[in-house]
Design an enzyme around this catalytic site. Structure first.
Site, PDB file in Angstrom:
ATOM      1  N   LYS A  17     -55.378  22.697  -3.231  1.00  0.00           N
ATOM      2  CA  LYS A  17     -55.238  21.148  -3.595  1.00  0.00           C
ATOM      3  C   LYS A  17     -55.871  20.392  -2.450  1.00  0.00           C
ATOM      4  CE  LYS A  17     -50.677  20.951  -1.119  1.00  0.00           C
ATOM      5  NZ  LYS A  17     -49.123  20.808  -1.429  1.00  0.00           N
ATOM      6  N   TYR A  51     -62.644   0.374  23.947  1.00  0.00           N
ATOM      7  CA  TYR A  51     -61.814  -0.669  23.651  1.00  0.00           C
ATOM      8  C   TYR A  51     -60.618  -0.941  24.388  1.00  0.00           C
ATOM      9  CZ  TYR A  51     -64.743  -1.207  19.322  1.00  0.00           C
ATOM     10  OH  TYR A  51     -65.602  -1.313  18.392  1.00  0.00           O
ATOM     11  N   MET A  75     -64.503   3.851  15.718  1.00  0.00           N
ATOM     12  CA  MET A  75     -64.454   4.561  14.463  1.00  0.00           C
ATOM     13  C   MET A  75     -65.501   5.557  14.324  1.00  0.00           C
ATOM     14  SD  MET A  75     -66.043   2.576  11.270  1.00  0.00           S
ATOM     15  CE  MET A  75     -64.677   0.915  11.225  1.00  0.00           C
TER      16      MET A  75
HETATM   17  C1  LIG Z   1     -48.677  22.224  -0.906  1.00  0.00           C
HETATM   18  C2  LIG Z   1     -47.661  22.764  -1.699  1.00  0.00           C
HETATM   19  C3  LIG Z   1     -47.840  24.302  -1.600  1.00  0.00           C
HETATM   20  C4  LIG Z   1     -48.562  24.819  -0.304  1.00  0.00           C
HETATM   21  O1  LIG Z   1     -47.687  24.509   0.788  1.00  0.00           O
HETATM   22  P1  LIG Z   1     -48.139  25.288   2.196  1.00  0.00           P
HETATM   23  O2  LIG Z   1     -46.885  24.666   3.049  1.00  0.00           O
HETATM   24  O3  LIG Z   1     -49.494  24.446   2.557  1.00  0.00           O
HETATM   25  O4  LIG Z   1     -48.286  26.511   2.166  1.00  0.00           O
HETATM   26  C5  LIG Z   1     -47.025  25.043  -2.338  1.00  0.00           C
HETATM   27  N1  LIG Z   1     -46.103  24.486  -3.273  1.00  0.00           N
HETATM   28  C6  LIG Z   1     -46.248  23.295  -3.628  1.00  0.00           C
HETATM   29  C7  LIG Z   1     -45.413  22.384  -4.534  1.00  0.00           C
HETATM   30  C8  LIG Z   1     -46.799  22.308  -2.906  1.00  0.00           C
HETATM   31  O5  LIG Z   1     -46.775  20.848  -2.939  1.00  0.00           O
END
Ligand SMILES: *Cc1c(COP(=O)(O)O)cnc(C)c1O
Length: 365
Positions: free
Chosen positions: A39, A260, A308
């Site tokens: 993801k 800054y 930035m």
């Molecule tokens: C992001 C996620 C994972 C992976 O988690 P990690 O801690 O990065 O290994 C697994 N299951 C779900 C439902 C997640 O949202």
């Protein structure tokens, strides 16, 4: 077309290290299978590169969060790989999800009903994962929803339940009592659902022991080098190197302010290098006054605010002329890891990775 020299910083991603990390986790959970969570563009590292590399290493199960992420990833993977969409299908997008061959994680009664309806209208059984909330109160069926479903055997008509799933809230704290409570809740919830294999453990969950492995583990962060058990030696290979380019160097007199708000004032005559990485690149502003760059093993403290597009580092420790425009300084490296930088920034390695910006020149090895 980007100039080879035009980017302010370089990020190098070691795909072999990611594959080695997957193999280590897969061996650890065997005989259970091991998925890869890709993801958020594989935690910022590029799902279209990471996905095929992991498929080549033998990974067959890939998890994304959004339907759009799944549709973008699907063409990069071999046909026999499965892509699961953890947020499920947004209302109205069920047919599109099915047409792309994506497998949704069904988190609510509405998502189950909508998936069942599209399966019936297509006249075929559609695969899905069913998620239960075992205590995190984020996604998945609640206990009352489960009780209700258990009284309606036809609720899953047309749905081939590939796995029953849940997610741990405190897996990175091995001694947290919530882990065992969630495990017990998950085991109980499974009895109310159609018989199916189960998937429970994220990266940290894998290290809670085999009771947490079930049939499929779902690591993300550990694949990308983040320590699965904070405070313990990290068994994962580092994956990311971030090198920022020096744009300019200067000498400032004692009492001169840098950056800054004049938040840093030189205690003595000092030399400063300006590096073309800033918070717009995901170099977090909270690293102001706490971060560092490295030339080899020499730590060059970040002084003043993160801007930035730039940071300023003190290079007084280096011999004159050691650094000039174009010199690359390490900001993340195998020696100075995402977890180290996250600790300085007051966050977690996950946020350091997923913040990595789009202006970097990226290379994959
Ligand atoms: C992001 C996620 C994972 C992976 O988690 P990690 O801690 O990065 O290994 C697994 N299951 C779900 C439902 C997640 O949202």
């Amino acid at each position: 077309m980007r100039s080879l020299h035009g980017a302010g910083a370089l990020v190098s991603i070691d795909l072999n290290a990611i594959c080695d990390n997957w193999r280590l986790l897969a061996a650890r959970v065997a005989p259970a299978d091991c998925a890869a969570v890709v993801k958020a563009d594989a935690y910022g590292l590029g799902a279209s590169r990471v996905g095929p590399a992991l498929a080549g290493a033998g990974c067959k199960h890939f998890f994304v969060a959004h339907l759009d992420e799944g549709m973008a990833l699907r063409p990069h993977l071999p046909a026999q790989a499965t892509v699961y969409v953890m947020h499920g299908v947004p209302p109205g997008a069920e047919a599109e999800c099915a047409a792309h061959g994506l497998v949704p994680v069904l988190n609510s009664r509405q998502q189950i009903d909508a998936w069942r309806d599209v399966a019936i209208s297509l006249g075929r059984r559609l695969p899905a994962i069913v998620q239960v909330d075992s205590g995190m109160a984020r996604l998945g069926l609640s206990a009352p929803e489960l009780q209700q479903l258990a009284r309606e055997p036809s609720a899953f008509d047309g749905i081939a339940v590939a796995y029953v799933m849940s997610h741990l809230a405190c897996a990175d704290e091995p001694d947290h009592p919530a882990n065992a409570v969630q495990l017990a809740n998950f085991v109980a919830a499974r009895r109310l659902l159609p018989a199916a294999p189960a998937t429970f453990a994220n990266s940290s969950g894998i290290f809670l022991g085999s009771a947490y492995h079930f049939e499929l583990a779902r690591p993300g962060a550990a694949l990308y080098g983040v320590a699965p058990v904070p405070g313990r030696p990290n068994p994962m290979r580092p994956v990311v190197r971030l090198q920022g380019k020096v744009i300019q160097t200067r000498t400032v007199a004692a009492g001169a302010a840098v950056g800054y708000s004049f938040s840093w004032v030189a205690p003595q005559a000092s030399r400063i290098a300006t590096v073309s990485v800033g918070y717009a690149d995901g170099y977090l502003r909270s690293l102001s006054g706490r971060g560092a760059a490295w030339l080899g093993e020499t730590e060059l403290p970040l002084v003043g605010r993160v801007s930035m597009d730039t940071i300023t580092v003190e290079i007084t420790a280096l011999p004159e002329g050691a650094i000039g425009p174009g010199t690359l300084l390490d900001l993340l490296s195998p020696q100075h890891t995402v977890d180290d930088v996250a600790a300085r920034a007051g966050t977690i390695g996950y946020e350091i990775l997923t913040s990595l910006g789009s202006r970097y020149e990226r290379s994959y090895g």
